[in-house]
Design a protein around this motif. Sequence first.
Motif, PDB file in Angstrom:
ATOM      1  N   HIS B 246      29.905  51.522  37.998  1.00 38.04           N
ATOM      2  CA  HIS B 246      29.992  52.876  38.556  1.00 38.04           C
ATOM      3  C   HIS B 246      28.683  53.604  38.226  1.00 38.04           C
ATOM      4  O   HIS B 246      28.306  53.729  37.069  1.00 38.04           O
ATOM      5  N   SER B 247      28.025  54.094  39.266  1.00 40.54           N
ATOM      6  CA  SER B 247      26.698  54.677  39.061  1.00 40.54           C
ATOM      7  C   SER B 247      26.727  55.935  38.203  1.00 40.54           C
ATOM      8  O   SER B 247      25.726  56.305  37.605  1.00 40.54           O
ATOM      9  N   GLY B 248      27.879  56.595  38.151  1.00 39.62           N
ATOM     10  CA  GLY B 248      27.938  57.816  37.349  1.00 39.62           C
ATOM     11  C   GLY B 248      28.335  57.560  35.911  1.00 39.62           C
ATOM     12  O   GLY B 248      28.038  58.346  35.028  1.00 39.62           O
ATOM     13  N   ALA B 249      29.012  56.440  35.676  1.00 42.37           N
ATOM     14  CA  ALA B 249      29.716  56.268  34.402  1.00 42.37           C
ATOM     15  C   ALA B 249      29.027  55.316  33.435  1.00 42.37           C
ATOM     16  O   ALA B 249      29.481  55.160  32.311  1.00 42.37           O
ATOM     17  N   VAL B 250      27.951  54.654  33.884  1.00 45.82           N
ATOM     18  CA  VAL B 250      27.281  53.704  32.991  1.00 45.82           C
ATOM     19  C   VAL B 250      25.905  54.261  32.632  1.00 45.82           C
ATOM     20  O   VAL B 250      25.064  54.458  33.508  1.00 45.82           O
ATOM     21  N   PRO B 251      25.687  54.542  31.334  1.00 46.60           N
ATOM     22  CA  PRO B 251      24.399  55.119  30.939  1.00 46.60           C
ATOM     23  C   PRO B 251      23.285  54.066  30.976  1.00 46.60           C
ATOM     24  O   PRO B 251      23.553  52.874  31.089  1.00 46.60           O
ATOM     25  N   ARG B 255      23.170  49.611  31.181  1.00 49.12           N
ATOM     26  CA  ARG B 255      23.031  49.106  32.553  1.00 49.12           C
ATOM     27  C   ARG B 255      22.419  47.717  32.581  1.00 49.12           C
ATOM     28  O   ARG B 255      21.593  47.361  31.740  1.00 49.12           O
ATOM     29  N   MET B 299      25.997  53.263  47.683  1.00 51.63           N
ATOM     30  CA  MET B 299      25.108  54.278  47.132  1.00 51.63           C
ATOM     31  C   MET B 299      25.474  54.609  45.683  1.00 51.63           C
ATOM     32  O   MET B 299      24.606  54.917  44.883  1.00 51.63           O
ATOM     33  N   SER B 300      26.781  54.521  45.355  1.00 59.59           N
ATOM     34  CA  SER B 300      27.251  54.920  44.032  1.00 59.59           C
ATOM     35  C   SER B 300      27.628  53.735  43.166  1.00 59.59           C
ATOM     36  O   SER B 300      28.451  53.854  42.269  1.00 59.59           O
ATOM     37  N   ARG B 301      27.047  52.593  43.475  1.00 59.27           N
ATOM     38  CA  ARG B 301      27.374  51.406  42.694  1.00 59.27           C
ATOM     39  C   ARG B 301      26.069  50.848  42.129  1.00 59.27           C
ATOM     40  O   ARG B 301      25.109  50.630  42.869  1.00 59.27           O
ATOM     41  N   ILE B 302      26.021  50.664  40.830  1.00 63.05           N
ATOM     42  CA  ILE B 302      24.848  50.027  40.224  1.00 63.05           C
ATOM     43  C   ILE B 302      24.754  48.625  40.812  1.00 63.05           C
ATOM     44  O   ILE B 302      25.722  47.871  40.781  1.00 63.05           O
ATOM     45  N   PRO B 303      23.595  48.271  41.415  1.00 65.96           N
ATOM     46  CA  PRO B 303      23.510  46.971  42.086  1.00 65.96           C
ATOM     47  C   PRO B 303      23.541  45.818  41.083  1.00 65.96           C
ATOM     48  O   PRO B 303      22.705  45.730  40.197  1.00 65.96           O
TER      49      PRO B 303
END
Lengths: 433, 433
Positions: B246-251, B255, B299-303
């Motif tokens: 989750h792009s918002g939830a992983v610092p 990552r 867009m909101s997913r860490i690739p």
Amino acid sequence: MPTNSLPVAGLTPAPAIGFDGRGLAATSFAHLREATADGVGILRPSYGPGEQTALEIVKGIAEQYGLATAWDGAANLVITLAGLQPDMPFVLCGSHLDAVPQGGNYDGSAGVMAGLVCLARMRAEGVTPPRTLKLIALRGEESAWFNKPYLGSSALFGQLTEQDLALKNQATGQTLADCMRECGADISRISQCEKLIEPGSIAAYFELHIEQGPVMVARGFPVAVVTGIRGNIRHRSVRCVGEAGHSGAVPRWLRRDAVFATADLISRLDEHWRVLLERGLDLVVTTGIIATNATEHAMSRIPGEVEFSFEVRSQSLETLEAFYHLMRTECRNIGKARNVEFQFDRRLDSAPARMDGTLVERLRTLSKQLGLPTETIPSGAGHDASIFANMGIPSAMIFIRNENGSHNPREAMDLDDFMKGTELLYHALLETK
Amino acid sequence: MPTNSLPVAGLTPAPAIGFDGRGLAATSFAHLREATADGVGILRPSYGPGEQTALEIVKGIAEQYGLATAWDGAANLVITLAGLQPDMPFVLCGSHLDAVPQGGNYDGSAGVMAGLVCLARMRAEGVTPPRTLKLIALRGEESAWFNKPYLGSSALFGQLTEQDLALKNQATGQTLADCMRECGADISRISQCEKLIEPGSIAAYFELHIEQGPVMVARGFPVAVVTGIRGNIRHRSVRCVGEAGHSGAVPRWLRRDAVFATADLISRLDEHWRVLLERGLDLVVTTGIIATNATEHAMSRIPGEVEFSFEVRSQSLETLEAFYHLMRTECRNIGKARNVEFQFDRRLDSAPARMDGTLVERLRTLSKQLGLPTETIPSGAGHDASIFANMGIPSAMIFIRNENGSHNPREAMDLDDFMKGTELLYHALLETK
């Protein structure tokens, strides 16, 4: 008979009268899972049948414990325990019961269940809270079904537009208005953007939720207090346009390589990010999508264009704007240095929401008294709490440790952690006077 | 009547007996273009009809000038002007007459036409060269039709395998063996990998060609001498594998972002490239293809993964190997630093070819005498000259300034530039003793 109370320092211990909160939670989570399983994960579409099933299960349990239940104008379930001062603004807790397709059992339901355990315990133990307490089981928090999140909470505050109500369920094609009407929502008032509840009637909003990232697992916190919900600025599509050419025949000084330019941009943003974190700012940056143009790219062709997404998230509006400005500046710098152009589609904004400072401190103090960590954490994902907070209602969130992220069937919340967070919520609800 | 000789310092001026090389070139290029135009560009498929048309036009012109013509065992056209020492190894010049689909008129044909103008001029002016001179109009240089380049020259040296002969024309599906046979090639000998010509019988090979990059236009050189043909090391697919989230939830510190890791890699390679160029090495580096996984990116997913191509080209085998090693080392460094893994498909190698040092110096000396620039340039694209060079035949190339790259109908070679290069070739052919 065991109680579910943790060792409490400075708080009245919960009397051991046989209320089994842990057992109630375990049974209820299992019941929810069975009733809405779809073979892979959990199927609880927003304003749809699986969500309805979950709501009715919660309603049934509440009624078993003698709690009053009702449906509000947006067809959310509201469970009430009257307090000592019924005319004063009430204290609200809650979360949502819908889930993404092939979702997990705990995203949303943990917060509803925590509130249910708290109210049932008060009722079972004969505790009358200072203020009336309400638990709200919200609908339609996930954006996966209608491409828009926070439907149940937005409807309460007259925030659904005509366009929103015309949104279609991604699976069935049915409009949101029709789905809401079928669930019993008062579409005539909602479509007039009427407030179905007065924000001033709510003294505080508490939401317990599983963490959707890996931080609490990595740092060993069973429970943490949320400081704010990150907002974001996004572009679905940024195009870097250079010039295609023969990869063997164009030297470095004559290249206008879109991929090298974009790699340069991302590397610069990464370095800015690193430095800003060291200065203590809250920030995450993501390029989830990147692709050269498949109709013309080749191993031996200098890429003349590449398209990518951009997202920055922060709890601070100032940080969002500052980082966005930095990104645009770096695009101009790289554009000049590498003779390429960055082209942007429409900028998309989502405002951050700050949790109430007094409530955050109260939760941290209670955590300390309960022997829990007093750590704080930002929420990267969005929550209904942001809707309540942005309506001016003092809001706070409790996160529960959870492995494997959310929005997938591998969510893994430990029931011990859940009960620690529920104990914290219990005391917070009683302390809000 | 004008002559086509440039001012020559220290060389015998060509006698003004009315041979109009410029007129011959202009007429012949126009004839070639008209006869093989396809509405958009030029249609001359390798070992196919348009190529045959072009060869027959060239053969006809040669015969008009009284030059001997013949087809060799690979169905290439050979035009001969006997020299003073007919038993000594001959001097060969040439290039190819096929073109990529929707190609330009000059890629390949410029070299054939230059040789034709030189031999016709000698014949017209009664000049007998010291060695016998041959012009070869090669077939099948472009890889676009059979996915393999240098077919006509490779066949001469027994370098086409059974698999090569089974390759299919991308447009018609006909095999290379069938196409070659229809053009008159001796497939029985070619399929036995027999040499159709003895490398020792060729004293030198000269090829004039348009530049396929923008360097000569940018630097203002009408003509340049090629030092070598770049080889390359490639991977069609390198996968960087991290972990989606989750792009918002992983610092940042938790990552495993595949796109940020790959951007880091490309930026590091770019910096190494820059430094190595300053040290004087010959090098180009390209990532022509890059893409996140479209089935799961957002867009909101860490690739969690990204796939990209890698290519390094250099005239030096040592530089190729050194840069490749550097790239693999950086992948390991980044892998450790960012907790990702780079996975490589099969490494593809193409050897560089060095032009003969003595011939390069002779061309530079002649250029000086002719008042032309003495600049050298690497060839980034491949040429038949690499086949001759790698057979041990002293080889050299002359590049002609050309706008808009090659392999497209917008190729733009100025006839004045062409005539300057042809003058250089003329003297080089006569000076090779």
